[in-house]
Structures are given as C-alpha cells and as structure tokens.
Design a protein around this motif. Structure first.
Motif, PDB file in Angstrom:
ATOM      1  N   THR A 139      83.832  58.345  56.420  1.00  0.00           N
ATOM      2  CA  THR A 139      83.227  58.971  55.247  1.00  0.00           C
ATOM      3  C   THR A 139      84.195  59.944  54.583  1.00  0.00           C
ATOM      4  OG1 THR A 139      81.009  58.777  56.192  1.00  0.00           O
ATOM      5  CG2 THR A 139      81.298  60.367  54.424  1.00  0.00           C
ATOM      6  N   ARG A 140      84.898  60.736  55.388  1.00  0.00           N
ATOM      7  CA  ARG A 140      85.878  61.675  54.835  1.00  0.00           C
ATOM      8  C   ARG A 140      86.990  60.939  54.104  1.00  0.00           C
ATOM      9  NH1 ARG A 140      88.322  65.328  59.189  1.00  0.00           N
ATOM     10  NH2 ARG A 140      89.238  66.308  57.327  1.00  0.00           N
ATOM     11  N   GLN A 161      85.635  59.719  50.705  1.00  0.00           N
ATOM     12  CA  GLN A 161      85.483  60.839  49.780  1.00  0.00           C
ATOM     13  C   GLN A 161      86.834  61.310  49.267  1.00  0.00           C
ATOM     14  OE1 GLN A 161      83.325  63.618  52.232  1.00  0.00           O
ATOM     15  NE2 GLN A 161      81.316  62.754  51.697  1.00  0.00           N
ATOM     16  N   HIS A 211      88.150  58.626  46.694  1.00  0.00           N
ATOM     17  CA  HIS A 211      87.396  58.623  45.428  1.00  0.00           C
ATOM     18  C   HIS A 211      87.605  59.903  44.626  1.00  0.00           C
ATOM     19  CE1 HIS A 211      85.381  54.808  45.779  1.00  0.00           C
ATOM     20  NE2 HIS A 211      84.961  55.097  46.993  1.00  0.00           N
TER      21      HIS A 211
END
Length: 291
Positions: free
Chosen positions: A252-253, A256, A259
């Motif tokens: 997830t990191r 993020q 993006h």
C-alpha cells in the motif's frame, strides 16, 4: 570446523516437534489412523503389536542420520539431530500424558483434518528452521537442496507409499482413506508454512518520472530498485522500467508513493515466493518473515 547454530532456530525446531508430536499421539494414534513416512510405519507397528511410536521412530532414524550427515553438512545435520531426538522425546511425553478430545470415532474426517494441520504445521516449522524429524524429511531436504523440489511434495509421494503399506497391513480401506486426507492436508500445510515467510510482491513500474519514483523508493521504503531497458510497442519510445520487491505489508505504501508522483504510472504486481539477499534474508530488520 565452523558450525553456527542459532538459538531461534533451535527454539523453532523444538516448537515444531511439540506440535508434530501432539498431533501424532492425540489424533493419529488415539483414533487409529496412521501417517506417512517412517512415523506412519511406527504407527502401523503400534496398531498391530502395541510398540511405542516414540521408540520405533528413534530406531528407524538411526541409520538415516548417516545420510543426513553426508548430504546436509554438519550444521544441517545437527539441526536434524535436534529435530529427530526432540520429536521422539515429545512423542514419548504425549504417550504418557495424552489429551482426550472425545471426538466421534465414527466420523474421522475432522480427526484427519486436525491431524493433518497439526502435523503439517509442526513439520513446516521444523523444516523452515533448517531441521527435520528424520526419516523422509531428510530425503525431502536433500532433494530440496540439490533439485529444488518442494519438500511437501516429496514427503507426500513417500507418504503415499506408506498408505499402500497401511492398507496391506491393517486391511481397512476406511482408515487408509482418512489417513490419506491427513497426509494430503499435512503436505499442503508444509508448503504453505515454507512459502509464508518469503511471500512478497514484485512491482513493475512504467512512468515518465521513473527517476523520481526510483529515488523515493530508495529513500522512503529503503528498497532497492532495478532499471530495466524497455521500449513501448505502440509509441516506440525507449523508457526504463523499474522493478522492485517489497513485502506484503509495504504494498500500500508503494502504491501511494508512486501515485503521489505520477497518478498515471503503470504498475503491475507479481507474486514472489522466495527472496534472498540484502534487504530481506541478509537484513535482520527487513526480514519478510516479520510481515
């Protein structure tokens, strides 16, 4: 002679031996199932003649220690010795102090399932720590070392041979089939435990801002990044593609981070089953096993 034994590995081998022995005595032996490998043969002898599985397991493994020493090296041999002796010891302990779960002996599916989970979990932990309980486990580790065959699959093949012996010796197809369920589940659990510590994701990233993204992954996630020469088929544009491996808890990191720099970046995630090297197996603080 340079021998390095880790206390953590010894602890895991002892823990795995407890789980393995608990399952063998309180499910397989208590409900008249057998098992695969030499432990299965020991259980067959118990059901036929009342011989102690702990004692027979130890006797069967004595000649196999030579094979382990010859092919696995001194360190692996010592881990195997610890695993074999501790398994026999805890088998003996649980023979003296069994736990009565009062499960329905007419419906052995739950028994076989629980036995497979316990045995597979115990063996998986022992194998991951570098040890074995002797017997077929030694062959499985040798084939893993030299041929990279999945240890769960090797053990399963040997177990099937013992299943045939189970049917011929006990003459009970019902017991044989439920033992097969136990063995199959155990083999799958072993492979799951073996892969669990290494499961990660490999990210392929294509972006105009590849340099910035690579720098951020290096500094923020502290992960290595490799630039791979790539060329767009439609656009015919040469642009480096980034490749990096991260544990599951950092996926997830990573998304993020990418993006935030380029919302239009192309990201493809690949499942990675085994990782060795700096940042993973060589870095105590970044072990995937902690994810």
């Amino acid at each position: 002679m340079n021998i390095k034994l880790k206390i953590s590995n010894i602890f895991m081998i002892l823990l795995g031996s407890i789980i393995f022995s608990f399952g063998i005595i309180n499910f397989n032996m208590a409900y008249h199932l057998t098992e695969g490998g030499f432990t299965g043969i020991a259980l067959i002898l118990y059901h036929l003649f009342g011989l102690s599985p702990a004692l027979m397991n130890l006797i069967f493994n004595i000649p196999l220690f030579i094979i382990g020493y010859r092919f696995l090296g001194r360190t692996s041999f010592l881990y195997t010795l610890i695993g074999s002796l501790s398994a026999s010891f805890f088998l003996f302990v649980f023979e003296l102090f069994p736990v009565n779960f009062a499960l329905n002996k007419e419906d052995l599916f739950l028994v076989a399932l629980l036995a497979g989970v316990m045995i597979g979990l115990g063996l998986g932990i022992i194998l991951r720590a570098g040890g074995t309980t002797g017997g077929v486990d030694i062959f499985a580790r040798v084939t893993k070392k030299y041929f990279n065959w999945p240890m769960g699959r090797v053990i399963f093949i040997f177990d099937c041979i013992v299943l045939v012996i189970t049917y011929l010796a006990l003459g009970d197809i019902r017991i044989t089939l439920y033992t097969f369920i136990c063995v199959y589940v155990g083999g799958k659990i072993i492979d799951i435990v073996q892969d669990a510590g290494y499961t990660a994701r490999g990210a392929l990233i294509i972006s105009e801002h590849y340099q910035t993204i690579g720098d951020e992954i290096n500094t923020v996630l502290e992960r290595g990044v490799t630039q791979i020469a790539a060329r767009g088929h439609y656009s015919s544009v040469n642009r480096p593609m980034l490749y990096c491996v991260v544990p599951k808890n950092e996926i997830t990191r990573l998304r993020q981070l990418i993006h935030a720099i380029d919302p239009h970046a192309f990201i493809s995630m690949l499942e990675v089953h085994e990782v060795h090297g700096e940042g993973f197996t060589l870095d105590e603080n970044k072990q995937l096993i902690e994810s």
